[in-house]
Design an enzyme around this catalytic site. Sequence first.
Site, PDB file in Angstrom:
ATOM      1  N   THR A  12       0.873  -1.060  -0.080  1.00 24.33           N
ATOM      2  CA  THR A  12      -0.163   0.045  -0.029  1.00 24.33           C
ATOM      3  C   THR A  12       0.939   1.259   0.110  1.00 24.33           C
ATOM      4  O   THR A  12       1.980   1.007   0.589  1.00 24.33           O
ATOM      5  CB  THR A  12      -0.899  -0.058   1.478  1.00 24.33           C
ATOM      6  OG1 THR A  12      -1.562   1.333   1.415  1.00 24.33           O
ATOM      7  CG2 THR A  12      -0.125  -0.287   2.465  1.00 24.33           C
ATOM      8  N   ASP A  13       0.455   2.302  -0.524  1.00 27.51           N
ATOM      9  CA  ASP A  13       0.894   3.481  -0.388  1.00 27.51           C
ATOM     10  C   ASP A  13       1.217   4.099   0.881  1.00 27.51           C
ATOM     11  O   ASP A  13       2.107   5.166   1.378  1.00 27.51           O
ATOM     12  CB  ASP A  13       0.316   4.676  -1.451  1.00 27.51           C
ATOM     13  CG  ASP A  13      -1.277   4.888  -1.129  1.00 27.51           C
ATOM     14  OD1 ASP A  13      -1.545   4.288   0.052  1.00 27.51           O
ATOM     15  OD2 ASP A  13      -1.858   5.666  -1.509  1.00 27.51           O
ATOM     16  N   GLU A  14       0.331   3.584   1.960  1.00 21.07           N
ATOM     17  CA  GLU A  14       0.484   4.021   3.219  1.00 21.07           C
ATOM     18  C   GLU A  14       1.866   3.837   3.940  1.00 21.07           C
ATOM     19  O   GLU A  14       2.227   4.339   4.997  1.00 21.07           O
ATOM     20  CB  GLU A  14      -0.698   3.400   4.191  1.00 21.07           C
ATOM     21  CG  GLU A  14      -2.069   3.852   3.608  1.00 21.07           C
ATOM     22  CD  GLU A  14      -3.133   3.752   4.688  1.00 21.07           C
ATOM     23  OE1 GLU A  14      -2.953   3.987   5.783  1.00 21.07           O
ATOM     24  OE2 GLU A  14      -4.458   3.496   4.132  1.00 21.07           O
ATOM     25  N   TYR A  37      -2.018  -0.421  11.027  1.00 19.78           N
ATOM     26  CA  TYR A  37      -2.100  -1.375   9.672  1.00 19.78           C
ATOM     27  C   TYR A  37      -0.905  -1.027   8.923  1.00 19.78           C
ATOM     28  O   TYR A  37      -0.167  -1.924   7.964  1.00 19.78           O
ATOM     29  CB  TYR A  37      -3.474  -0.641   8.957  1.00 19.78           C
ATOM     30  CG  TYR A  37      -3.403  -1.138   7.384  1.00 19.78           C
ATOM     31  CD1 TYR A  37      -3.202  -2.029   6.939  1.00 19.78           C
ATOM     32  CD2 TYR A  37      -3.263   0.055   6.479  1.00 19.78           C
ATOM     33  CE1 TYR A  37      -3.251  -2.481   5.491  1.00 19.78           C
ATOM     34  CE2 TYR A  37      -3.408   0.068   5.163  1.00 19.78           C
ATOM     35  CZ  TYR A  37      -3.255  -1.748   4.621  1.00 19.78           C
ATOM     36  OH  TYR A  37      -3.365  -1.660   3.347  1.00 19.78           O
TER      37      TYR A  37
END
Length: 347
Positions: A131-133, A155
């Site tokens: 994910t980009d997170e 997360y």
Amino acid sequence: MGYNNTVLVTGGSGFIGSHLVTHLVNKHPDWRIINLDILDYCCSPRSLESVEDRANYTFIKGDVCSYQLVHHIFNTQNIDVIFHLAAKTHVESSFTCPGDFQLVNIEGTRVLLRAAQQALRKIHKFIYVSTDEVYGSGIDQAFDESCPLRPSNPYSATKAAAEFLVQSYWEKYKFPVLITRSNNIYGPRQYTEKVIPRFVSLLRRNQKCTIQGTLPKSRHFLFVDDVISAFLLILKKGIVGEIYNVGSSCDIPIMQLATELIKMVKKVPDSELKDWIEFVPDRPMVDLRYPIHCGKLHRLGWRAEVCWTEGIRQTVKWYEENADFWPDSSEDQKRNIPNSEHLQSAL
């Protein structure tokens, strides 16, 4: 019948996974597609109704954290390619149940890597969907694949930790891994804890869109068909050991998202838009935006093709035509997840 490739998709009954599985089954009848999924609350067997009887599709209900099961699959099913999507992804829940996220996202990845690396049949590619997170919040600068990881919630921290595990198998064993980091994916069949289906679901029940805090948050949204095409291109042309950002130039402020959906679902005049928006307390940590640079993937030949206007039109239309696809709030309570009165907008 013999198959040219056997592809294992973990989390193949989830939102992105079901779109990937459906595409692979339909477009590659000469490939065998195996879906390993535990069928958690955010999955629906209905997502794969169109392919469940196809000869080249196999569903295995099971836990990616079970080494005995995963090891058995690799040593009996002649797996060639893995798409690892199985994960817990709801940021807000990761603050309240971080251990669950560590178990599935980190330990599940470790189990899968170990079993795949020790399999009797040589694996061609192991694609880990991240994910980009993992980059943390960005304001002015777009992140490329070489930027340091600064996850800001449980997360994204577990996804970053899993990435390090994946990369370690490349460094130590030259195991053929690739990593993708995607923007926010949206489209039909997404579970209602995510922001777009969440807002649509609230509005269809005559409830307000709940926006966390008052800071000017935005997200880059990528239609699910475009991320599937990126995965398949990376499978075909991606260089093992590399990381690929999969992103969109469609940066939508959450306030704009809410107003667009209010107009589409409720069809009210601009003067009444504010009546359908409610600001609620922010979660413990919130990133304002996740801009990413996708030059490496562009050089392989990929571009997002579905524009925001068309993608959101298709998405809202699907939810209007499939209002009974996901359980109502009473079913949410049975599953011990937040109901419509308490779940805030998911980013």
